[in-house]
Structure formats: C-alpha cells, structure tokens
Design an enzyme around this catalytic site. Structure first.
Site, PDB file in Angstrom:
ATOM      1  N   GLU A 449       0.820  -1.214   0.000  1.00 23.72           N
ATOM      2  CA  GLU A 449       0.000   0.000   0.000  1.00 23.72           C
ATOM      3  C   GLU A 449       0.857   1.270   0.000  1.00 23.72           C
ATOM      4  O   GLU A 449       0.491   2.281   0.574  1.00 23.72           O
ATOM      5  CB  GLU A 449      -0.982   0.020   1.195  1.00 23.72           C
ATOM      6  CG  GLU A 449      -1.806  -1.216   1.363  1.00 23.72           C
ATOM      7  CD  GLU A 449      -2.500  -1.679   0.092  1.00 23.72           C
ATOM      8  OE1 GLU A 449      -2.730  -0.852  -0.805  1.00 23.72           O
ATOM      9  OE2 GLU A 449      -2.788  -2.884  -0.009  1.00 23.72           O
ATOM     10  N   GLY A 450       1.988   1.213  -0.669  1.00 25.02           N
ATOM     11  CA  GLY A 450       2.871   2.373  -0.772  1.00 25.02           C
ATOM     12  C   GLY A 450       4.034   2.249   0.182  1.00 25.02           C
ATOM     13  O   GLY A 450       3.863   2.273   1.400  1.00 25.02           O
TER      14      GLY A 450
END
Length: 601
Positions: A449-450
């Site tokens: 998620e980043g």
C-alpha cells in the site's frame, strides 16, 4: 492479544469515544452496544483465528491445475465464521444493511483479529474497503450486484493496481479497457492485462471474488493515454451476473516471507481461459465513476488500506510485546547486576536491558495503536460532525497524518518485533515460538500500500509543501493544547516542555522546506522527515495519554502509561534531531553520489 483493559483505556478514557454518540450518525448507540461487538471480535480472534495462525503460515495457499487457489482449511473456515457473524458490517451505513458503528470502534474490533492472525484480517480489510468504494461511487445496480454480496458475506474483494513491470508507478500501467456497450449495470468494458501482488485473489473462501481494477481506456486507434490522468477504475467479478465464469485467471502465486495465509497472485485478465464462444475477447468489467477518475476514486480505498496496514503493524507489535512479557517473567536466567554472586538465577524481567526492550516494545506497540485509533476517530468526525469547521479540521489532520499512520507503525513495529526475538534469545529465532512469525509478517507492512519512501514523499511533498504548511499548523495547535494541559501537572510539565521543543525543531525544518526553492533537494530527504515527524506525533500522543491516565479508574493502566511516556521522552524524543539532520545539514549526499559506485561487484 490486545487486552480489554488496554482497549478501554484507549477508547474510552483517552479518546472519549462515547462523545461520538452525540453525532446524528451514531445517535442511540451505547457503550454496551460497542462492547458487545468487541466481545464478539475477541471470541473470534481467540477461538477461530489464533489457532490456525501458525498452521496457515506453514501450509500456505496452493494453486491447483485448474487454476483454483486453495486456502488452508482452518483459516478458510475461520473466515467463513467471521463473514457469518456480520462483523464486516460494523462501520457500514445502515442504508446498506450495516451496523453504522464509529470507525474507531470497528478498528478496535479488526485490530483484535489482526493481532491473532494478520493474514486472515487482510481478507476483511480489503473487502470492507472494496465494498465501501463501490457503495460510494457505483450505480444502484453495481451496489446491488457487487457491494451487497460483500456486505452479506458471500463474496470477498481485492484491489488490482500494480503490474509485473510497473510496481508503484501507476501512470505506466498497460492494462487496457475497450468499450463493449452499456447495460442495466453501467458502461461495460473488456479488460485485458496482467496485475501483480494481488492479495486475496482466486481463493476458495467464497465463490465470488470482486476485483477493483485500474486500467486505461484505449482510444479509437487502440492507443492508451499516458500518465495517471488516463486511469479509470472497473469492477470485474470472478463470476458474472448471469452465473458464467469471467475471463480472470490466476497465473501464479507469490511465495512470501510472511502473510502466508492469504494468497498473493498474478492475475491475468482476458487471457482466454474462460472465453465463451461467440463473445468478445477480454474479461468483462463495468466502469466505476467516470473515465479518468480511477486513481482519484481508488485513493479512497488506498488511504483506508494504508491506515489499516498501520493498524495491522501495531497489532503485531503489541502481540510481540505481550509474548515478551510472558517469556521474560517465566524464563529464569543469569544473576542480577546488584548481586552477581546470588545463589539462584532470576527471571529475565529483572535484567535492565530486558526491561529496556520491553519498554521500547510497549512504547511502540501501544503508541502505534493509539496513532491508528486516533486517525479512525478523526475519520468519524470528518464524516459526521455537525459543524463544518470541525469536519474540515478533522479531515485536514487525517490527510496530514495518513502517511505517518501507515509508515510509523510499520517501521517501528518491525523494531518492536526485533526486540521480541532478542528477549526470547535463540528460542525466538526458531519456529517453535510465535515471535519469529510476527517479525516475518510485519516485514511486509513497510512495503505494501505504498512503500515508506512513497509515504515520505506524500507527507513532505503533498501534505507539507502542497499546502505550504497549513495542515502542519493545525497539528501544532493540537500539540500546543496538550503542552498547555501538561504545564499544570507538576510531574508532566517537563515532558510537555520537551514536546514543545521538539515541535519547534520540526517546525523550523518545515519552514525551511517551504521557503526553499528546490523541491527535488527537499524531497530527496523526505524519508528522514517522515521518521522525525512520526516520532514527534507519537511523542505527543504519549503525553496526551499520560494526561488521560491521571483520570483513569484503572491504576495499573495509568501507571504503565506514565512509565512508558517517560521512557519515550527519555529514549526516543532525543533522536528526532538526528532523524532531521539530513534536511538541515544540506549535504545532499544521496543526490550527489555517483551511480557508478553501485555497479555490481
């Protein structure tokens, strides 16, 4: 596991969650209602998810010859039990059949399962966010066909962003969508391409699997638009509304270091494996929102997922702390420093270095939980407060803090699990003890998620430079209010002064970054800023919790909060200056170093 006394302190003594019942969205709800949901989550975590945590780690998902993914049976049944309980409906709007509980209460319930079995919780995290996006942006038919089954527990969802050759650079994706007409569901497209790192794809927990897929709509000449503005979002179900199988194929499974219970797939869309004679090529998908809005819509799901990634990391850090406390109390080894000739060895907890590591774990684990629950409460206020100014302030703070909520628990939680293994010694490095798996599971959280680097650029580039420090100014006001309250407390006044000094230190860096006319140079050290800023925020929360502990009816929780706050300010807050040094030294080493020194040796 996360003990009820800790939950009650954080949720009720510190965050004053019961005040949320004054908001129209939560009118009529009571603490007893919330506690019943937390009781249910706790039973499921202990009875269903914890027993299969190590089993599902050992017996990871397998891919059959016909392309089906088999999840470890005990975890599959635990997931079905969760879905049958309706807990996925905790924060869902009543209009969609949900309980409409505060996000912060739903987050506490999810954290209990995360601590027991983070792989199992990942199915839920993705599904809850997937269904929310469809409910918010879909047509009535899309909500009925694709969100409702997830609410009802007959389907699970995924998010399909990355591709094998693209990773986080989403503007470069090549998955294409070609218009295939329009029906009662919406604008229908044929999707062709490959998606990588897809958690929860192709499994046998539920028959239906709802994919949210980023793709680019081809023009009349078949060309794809460049950049992120050309990205659209599509709902692509595994099973089509007419009961036929969509052209979505699991091409392979990724064998991971941790999070092994949930499958992580390479998915092919439009490969032809499920192509029906006479039909068009490509998987069938329906446009969600408008063309070109895909990334903007998907950011709702990504930001929700980022907060929940932080929550999972916090839960793993806390469980490691609990296991370390148990082991340190039971394991007898060595003599105390003050009496090296003692006849008998003493428990590990008597040794100062072990206490140091226990304090560090508690400071990280509970501090990270507090950070995530605070963010969840901000989400509640930003959506539901009657006063527009209050809503906007909560939204501003949540937007600023989201990259910190994702990254600080992920990075520091891994350090906490490192301490847990160290306390267990050689036994901690074996698979006989759970702390080894906790470390492996937590190692994913700084990536998905980043990555942490992406979060740093988001924080410094978009949240600080983007609004020229306005959001940070709002955060400083919150910190100064806590410092003011601490000033009236004889024991905590000095800690309040230390927090204010650290705040001024970070503020000087922010002012310098805003004033500096060299954005690339500033962003080159974004990760250093993220780390220092995260420590400042968690230090502030620890002081705020220490003040709340003064009023707690549980003296044990209050004592632990005060001692942990002292530790954080003695051992962690002084490190902020070193964290920020790359931004103040102006050495620019990382930008000036020649690439040739990294050539393969």
């Amino acid at each position: 596991m996360i003990a009820r006394r800790e939950v009650e302190f954080l949720l009720y003594d510190w965050l004053k969650a019961e005040r949320l019942t004054a908001l129209p969205r939560f009118e009529g709800q009571t603490r007893e209602d919330w506690d019943a949901v937390l009781d249910l989550a706790e039973r499921l975590a202990g009875n269903d998810f914890l027993p299969c945590n190590k089993i599902a780690d050992r017996d990871e998902p397998s891919l059959t010859q016909d392309g089906e993914v088999r999840v470890q049976p005990d975890l599959r049944e635990a997931m079905r039990t969760w879905l049958a309980s309706g807990l996925q409906l905790a924060a869902v709007d009543a209009g969609h059949g949900g309980m409409q509980l505060p996000t912060v209460v739903a987050s506490v319930a999810l954290a209990k399962v995360m601590a027991a079995n983070v792989s199992g919780s990942a199915f839920m995290m993705l599904t809850i966010a997937n269904a929310r996006v469809i409910s918010d942006f879909g047509t009535p038919a899309q909500v009925e066909l694709f969100a409702a089954p997830q609410h009802e527990g007959t389907s699970l969802g995924t998010m399909c962003l990355s591709e094998p050759d693209v990773g986080s650079s989403l503007g470069d994706i090549t998955t294409r969508a070609s218009l295939d007409g329009e029906d009662e569901i919406g604008r229908r497209y044929r999707i062709s391409g490959r998606k990588m790192w897809i958690s929860g794809g192709g499994h046998d927990v539920t028959e239906q699997n709802i994919h949210l897929v980023l793709a680019k709509i081809a023009d009349e000449d078949g060309r794809l638009p460049s950049g992120t503005r050309g990205i659209s979002l599509f709902v692509v179900p595994r099973v089509l509304p007419d009961g036929g199988r969509n052209d979505v194929t699991v091409a392979g499974l990724n064998h991971k270091m941790g999070y092994r219970g949930i499958p992580n797939c390479l998915l092919n869309f439009g490969e032809g494996m499920h192509h029906r004679p006479g039909g068009e090529a490509g998987a069938v998908g329906w446009l969600l929102g408008e063309p070109g809005q895909g990334l903007a819509i998907m950011f709702q799901m990504m930001n929700e997922a980022r907060i929940n990634v932080g929550l999972g990391a916090a839960a793993l850090a806390w469980r490691g702390y609990v296991l370390s406390c148990e082991y340190a109390a039971e394991r007898v080894q060595g003599r105390p420093l003050e009496d090296r000739r003692a006849e008998r060895p003493v428990p590990l907890v008597r040794h100062p270095d072990v206490r140091r590591m226990l304090l560090a774990q508690r400071a990280i684990g509970e501090g990270a939980l507090a950070l995530c629950f605070y963010a969840a409460r901000l989400a509640d206020v930003s959506r539901s407060a009657g006063d527009a100014v209050e809503r906007q302030r909560a939204h501003t703070l949540l937007d600023l803090l989201t990259p910190i909520v994702k990254s600080w628990p992920s990075e520091q939680g891994l350090l906490a699990n490192h301490h847990a293994i160290q306390i267990h010694g050689g036994y901690g490095y074996t698979r006989d003890f759970d702390v080894e798996q906790l470390y492996r599971d937590n190692r994913l959280n700084p990536i998905h998620e980043g990555t942490t680097g992406i979060q740093g650029i988001d924080l410094l580039g978009r949240k600080i430079l983007g609004d020229r420090g306005a959001g940070f100014a709002a955060l400083q006001e919150e910190m100064q209010a806590t410092v003011g309250r601490a000033g009236a407390d004889v024991e905590l006044a000095a800690i309040g002064a230390a927090l204010d000094a650290a705040r001024r230190e970070v503020a000087a860096v922010v002012d310098g970054a805003v004033a500096r006319d060299d954005r690339p140079a500033v962003l080159a050290e974004a990760n250093a800023f993220l780390e220092g800023m995260g420590h400042l925020v968690v230090g502030w929360l620890w002081l705020d919790m220490a003040l709340a502990a003064r009023q707690s009816a549980d003296p044990a929780v209050a004592e632990a909060a005060l001692w942990t706050c002292r530790h954080f300010f003695a051992a962690e807050m002084p490190r902020i200056a070193g964290m920020l040094a790359p931004l103040t030294a102006d050495a620019a080493v990382t930008r000036r170093v020649p690439e040739r020194i990294f050539a393969a040796v």
